[in-house]
Design a protein around this motif. Structure first.
Motif, PDB file in Angstrom:
ATOM      1  N   THR A  23      24.070  10.957  45.516  1.00  0.00           N
ATOM      2  CA  THR A  23      23.935  12.093  46.429  1.00  0.00           C
ATOM      3  C   THR A  23      25.340  12.986  46.597  1.00  0.00           C
ATOM      4  O   THR A  23      25.602  13.737  47.391  1.00  0.00           O
ATOM      5  N   LEU A  24      26.210  12.633  45.431  1.00  0.00           N
ATOM      6  CA  LEU A  24      27.694  13.103  45.408  1.00  0.00           C
ATOM      7  C   LEU A  24      27.326  14.654  45.438  1.00  0.00           C
ATOM      8  O   LEU A  24      27.989  15.491  46.109  1.00  0.00           O
ATOM      9  N   VAL A  25      26.581  15.389  44.473  1.00  0.00           N
ATOM     10  CA  VAL A  25      26.429  16.878  44.698  1.00  0.00           C
ATOM     11  C   VAL A  25      26.104  17.458  45.948  1.00  0.00           C
ATOM     12  O   VAL A  25      26.685  18.175  46.484  1.00  0.00           O
ATOM     13  N   ASP A  26      25.418  16.678  46.516  1.00  0.00           N
ATOM     14  CA  ASP A  26      24.711  17.251  47.887  1.00  0.00           C
ATOM     15  C   ASP A  26      25.884  17.121  49.102  1.00  0.00           C
ATOM     16  O   ASP A  26      25.855  17.905  49.809  1.00  0.00           O
ATOM     17  N   ARG A  27      26.498  15.909  48.770  1.00  0.00           N
ATOM     18  CA  ARG A  27      27.401  15.747  49.933  1.00  0.00           C
ATOM     19  C   ARG A  27      28.785  16.766  49.858  1.00  0.00           C
ATOM     20  O   ARG A  27      28.979  17.240  50.821  1.00  0.00           O
ATOM     21  N   LEU A  28      28.752  17.245  48.412  1.00  0.00           N
ATOM     22  CA  LEU A  28      30.122  18.103  48.300  1.00  0.00           C
ATOM     23  C   LEU A  28      29.683  19.546  48.792  1.00  0.00           C
ATOM     24  O   LEU A  28      30.311  20.191  49.402  1.00  0.00           O
ATOM     25  N   LYS A  29      28.455  19.968  48.482  1.00  0.00           N
ATOM     26  CA  LYS A  29      27.717  21.065  48.603  1.00  0.00           C
ATOM     27  C   LYS A  29      27.819  21.274  50.255  1.00  0.00           C
ATOM     28  O   LYS A  29      28.385  22.175  50.698  1.00  0.00           O
ATOM     29  N   GLU A  30      27.352  20.219  50.936  1.00  0.00           N
ATOM     30  CA  GLU A  30      27.296  19.958  52.261  1.00  0.00           C
ATOM     31  C   GLU A  30      28.717  20.478  52.750  1.00  0.00           C
ATOM     32  O   GLU A  30      28.721  21.252  53.800  1.00  0.00           O
ATOM     33  N   LEU A  31      29.564  19.957  52.282  1.00  0.00           N
ATOM     34  CA  LEU A  31      31.316  20.091  53.157  1.00  0.00           C
ATOM     35  C   LEU A  31      31.609  21.734  52.843  1.00  0.00           C
ATOM     36  O   LEU A  31      32.114  21.924  53.896  1.00  0.00           O
ATOM     37  N   VAL A  32      31.328  22.281  51.618  1.00  0.00           N
ATOM     38  CA  VAL A  32      31.594  23.694  51.563  1.00  0.00           C
ATOM     39  C   VAL A  32      30.888  24.494  52.382  1.00  0.00           C
ATOM     40  O   VAL A  32      31.184  25.199  53.103  1.00  0.00           O
ATOM     41  N   GLU A  33      29.677  24.192  52.749  1.00  0.00           N
ATOM     42  CA  GLU A  33      28.813  24.924  53.724  1.00  0.00           C
ATOM     43  C   GLU A  33      29.312  24.806  54.990  1.00  0.00           C
ATOM     44  O   GLU A  33      29.589  25.770  55.683  1.00  0.00           O
ATOM     45  N   GLU A  34      29.415  23.493  55.415  1.00  0.00           N
ATOM     46  CA  GLU A  34      29.805  23.337  56.875  1.00  0.00           C
ATOM     47  C   GLU A  34      31.057  23.779  57.274  1.00  0.00           C
ATOM     48  O   GLU A  34      31.116  24.360  58.443  1.00  0.00           O
ATOM     49  N   ASN A  35      31.947  23.905  56.356  1.00  0.00           N
ATOM     50  CA  ASN A  35      33.144  24.664  56.613  1.00  0.00           C
ATOM     51  C   ASN A  35      33.465  26.127  56.404  1.00  0.00           C
ATOM     52  O   ASN A  35      34.651  26.463  56.326  1.00  0.00           O
ATOM     53  N   GLY A  36      32.333  26.773  55.976  1.00  0.00           N
ATOM     54  CA  GLY A  36      32.313  27.976  55.666  1.00  0.00           C
ATOM     55  C   GLY A  36      33.416  28.176  54.210  1.00  0.00           C
ATOM     56  O   GLY A  36      34.298  29.397  54.325  1.00  0.00           O
ATOM     57  N   LEU A  37      33.475  27.392  53.531  1.00  0.00           N
ATOM     58  CA  LEU A  37      34.359  27.599  52.245  1.00  0.00           C
ATOM     59  C   LEU A  37      33.885  28.271  51.094  1.00  0.00           C
ATOM     60  O   LEU A  37      32.686  28.323  51.158  1.00  0.00           O
ATOM     61  N   ASP A  38      34.450  28.661  50.242  1.00  0.00           N
ATOM     62  CA  ASP A  38      33.939  28.944  48.722  1.00  0.00           C
ATOM     63  C   ASP A  38      33.935  27.819  47.949  1.00  0.00           C
ATOM     64  O   ASP A  38      34.954  27.054  48.015  1.00  0.00           O
ATOM     65  N   TYR A  39      33.131  27.831  47.013  1.00  0.00           N
ATOM     66  CA  TYR A  39      32.964  26.512  46.055  1.00  0.00           C
ATOM     67  C   TYR A  39      34.548  26.542  45.407  1.00  0.00           C
ATOM     68  O   TYR A  39      34.935  25.355  45.013  1.00  0.00           O
ATOM     69  N   SER A  40      34.943  27.719  45.034  1.00  0.00           N
ATOM     70  CA  SER A  40      36.383  27.435  44.321  1.00  0.00           C
ATOM     71  C   SER A  40      37.506  26.931  45.145  1.00  0.00           C
ATOM     72  O   SER A  40      38.506  26.782  44.690  1.00  0.00           O
ATOM     73  N   ASN A  41      37.324  26.777  46.589  1.00  0.00           N
ATOM     74  CA  ASN A  41      38.277  26.257  47.197  1.00  0.00           C
ATOM     75  C   ASN A  41      38.585  24.615  47.011  1.00  0.00           C
ATOM     76  O   ASN A  41      39.805  24.219  47.508  1.00  0.00           O
TER      77      ASN A  41
END
Ligand code: C2E
Ligand code: MG
Ligand code: MG
Length: 565
Positions: free
Chosen positions: A409-427
């Motif tokens: 689930t690692l990829v999804d967990r990280l993806k979720e964090l980026v989206e939830e916090n309105g971040l860019d993946y490069s952050n």
């Protein structure tokens, strides 16, 4: 040594052997403690057994005899309801026969010429006792490959010895084969099986000279519960030599952990500790033996404590995230470019605990994902908060542990964090330690590919601390290389280290991968790195890891400098 007299009562033992001398010797060994009766061949043995069904405690059976041999006796006994409950110790001189006899239901064996007399007596006593507790203990069960006891029977037996024979002071010994899976992979399973059998045989030979029992606990782990040996180095060497002599062309390394006897510790715990000791010398071919000691006990108690306390640590906010800056040193003045999130545990009783004390522990059992999840979440929120507060984007790298890598689930967990916090993946950057690359390359490479596709930058952490070679770098999908601290430590004084650093930097430059030098503590180191065109630096020279609110001063200073640039 133990006092055999204490542990034996008058019981009846039938000695079956066609050689008079053997009957005499056994008679001499046993007669003080047992009523001994005799038979000269298999047929006579079966008659005597029938006659003494109610009083007989044990049969000691030769295998090769005229008229009717021992195997036939064993078979007959096994198939007879009454006779099958009488234990048999087989007297033998050859290995093959032993195995066959054990399979036919023999409880144990004694090799001819007869072992040390105390040992013969002790084994007889044990088998008699065990069989008298038949209700409690199952018939001896063996590991098919090595014909040592299997795990369950072994521990049942060990517990009885511990309970009823505290005077024996038995040590727990765990022996393991280094990288057994590679031995199998490189030489075939059959070869691997041969090695296990050889070790099993040698353990039984060892136990014919010393009092004890043994088991193959699982694949390549052997457990031996034996009276104290003065020199375990010699014991290990004995096994190692045996293995070497059988397979001179294949390097096989054994390691051993010992938990010496102590009154209050039960076998199961003794063996846990012996295993822990054995694991501590994993991969250390020069020191393959570890005796469990007080430090390890303290460490174990602390580990236990930390394992218990982890959940409440998360709930009670004892875990905190500190941030350590990374500066771009090719700018003047150096420019704050990102930070690394590092976990801290403020334990209410134990005080501040550094990740070095608990990260490896939690990696061992997968609990690290609780810690990492917390850190990633905090870091993601912090990046968003700083964006909001300062209109300043500070990318933060988080550590991905070697066991996180297996989490589907690692990829999804990280993806979720980026989206939830309105971040860019490069952050968010992901630090993966070098050794994870060498441990599970294929799975890891796939994972990294999907993370990079999303836009995460991957930093290889601790480069140079493990076994990856410089030429591996070209095939590794990485965005940033973090050079291990040990390269930097002596860079001012050690010419070789300096050249090595230069070499890594040159290769990285050629591959177009920026390098972070970790652990930079002074100006001199900084200058050397700058001149060697190292891009980024992390270390006490700029700042120790700081709590978020203190880190804000660095952001504020950076914003001010930025205005003047
Ligand atoms: P790391 O990822 O290589 O982190 C760098 C370590 O070097 C940090 O230790 C940092 O405090 C220390 N350090 C930085 N600059 C200097 C310096 O100039 N001199 C010296 N002597 N040390 C310096 P820390 O925070 O104790 O962390 C140790 C290791 O624990 C980390 O090594 C990382 O592998 C692991 N770790 C820390 N936080 C986490 C986390 O949240 N999750 C996971 N999975 N592992 C973590
Ligand atoms: Mg790191
Ligand atoms: Mg590092």
């Amino acid at each position: 040594m133990f006092k055999s007299k204490q542990i034996q009562r008058q019981r009846q033992v039938l000695v079956v052997d066609d050689q008079e001398i053997n009957r005499d010797v056994l008679g001499l060994i046993l007669e003080d403690d047992y009523e001994v009766i005799y038979a000269e061949n298999g047929r006579e043995a079966l008659e005597k057994i029938q006659e003494n069904l109610d009083s007989l405690s044990l049969v000691m059976l030769d295998l090769i005899m005229p008229e009717m041999d021992g195997f036939e006796v064993l078979e007959t006994m096994r198939d007879d309801e009454e006779m099958s409950s009488i234990p048999v110790i087989v007297l033998t001189a050859e290995k093959e026969a032993e195995l066959k006899a054990l399979r036919l239901g023999a409880a144990d064996f004694i090799t001819k010429p007869f072992d040390v007399h105390e040992i013969v007596l002790a084994r007889v006593a044990r088998i008699v006792e065990l069989s008298e507790g038949r209700q409690l203990i199952s018939a001896a069960e063996y590991d098919k490959l090595t014909m040592l006891y299997n795990r369950n029977f072994f521990f049942e037996y060990a517990n009885r010895l511990y309970t009823y024979h505290p005077e024996l002071h038995l040590d727990a010994v765990v022996m393991n084969i280094e990288q057994f899976h590679s031995v199998n992979a490189l030489n075939g399973r059959e070869f691997g099986d041969d090695i296990l059998r050889i070790i099993g045989n040698e353990i039984r030979a060892f136990l014919s000279e010393t009092e004890g029992i043994a088991s193959r606990f699982d694949a390549d782990r052997f457990d031996i519960y034996c009276v104290h040996q003065d020199n375990y180095h010699a014991v290990l060497e004995r096994f190692q030599n045996k293995v070497n002599s059988i397979s001179p062309n294949v390097n096989i390394h054994l390691r051993m952990g010992v938990k010496p006897w102590s009154q209050e510790v039960e076998p199961i715990v003794m063996f846990d500790r012996a295993r822990a000791a054995c694991n501590m010398v994993r991969g250390d071919y020069h020191h393959p033996l570890m005796i469990y000691n007080d430090d390890m006990l303290m460490r174990e108690l602390l580990n236990q404590r930390l394992l218990n306390d982890l959940r409440s640590a998360v709930d009670d906010k004892q875990l905190q995230v500190y941030y350590q800056p990374k500066y771009d040193i090719q700018c003047e003045p150096p420019k704050l470019s990102s930070a690394e999130a590092l976990v801290r545990w403020k334990h209410p009783e134990l005080g501040m605990i550094s990740p070095g004390s608990f990260v490896p522990l939690f990696e061992g059992n997968g609990l690290i994902s609780i810690v990492d999840d917390f850190v990633w979440r905090e870091a993601a929120q912090q990046i968003a908060a700083w964006k909001e507060k300062y209109n300043f984007t500070l990318p933060v790298s988080v550590n991905i542990s070697r066991t996180d890598v297996f989490d589907t689930t690692l990829v999804d967990r990280l993806k979720e964090l980026v989206e939830e916090n309105g971040l860019d993946y490069s952050n968010i950057k992901l630090e993966i330690t070098e050794s994870a690359y060498t441990e599970n390359s294929k799975g890891l490479l796939d994972l990294i590919d999907s993370l990079r596709e999303l836009g995460f930058a991957i930093e290889m952490d601790d480069f140079g601390s493990g076994y990856s070679s410089l030429n591996m770098l070209s095939s590794m999908p990485i965005d940033v290389l973090k050079m291990d601290m040990k390269f930097i430590r002596n860079i001012e004084t050690n010419e070789t280290d300096r050249r090595l650093v230069q070499l890594v930097l040159d290769i990285a430059k050629y591959l177009n991968v920026p390098v972070v030098a970790e652990g930079v503590e002074n100006e001199k180191q900084l200058e050397i790195l700058r001149n060697a065109s190292c891009d980024l630096v992390q270390g006490y020279y700029f700042s120790r890891p700081l709590p978020a609110d203190e880190f804000e001063k660095l952001i504020e200073r950076e914003i001010a400098t930025e205005r003047d640039r």
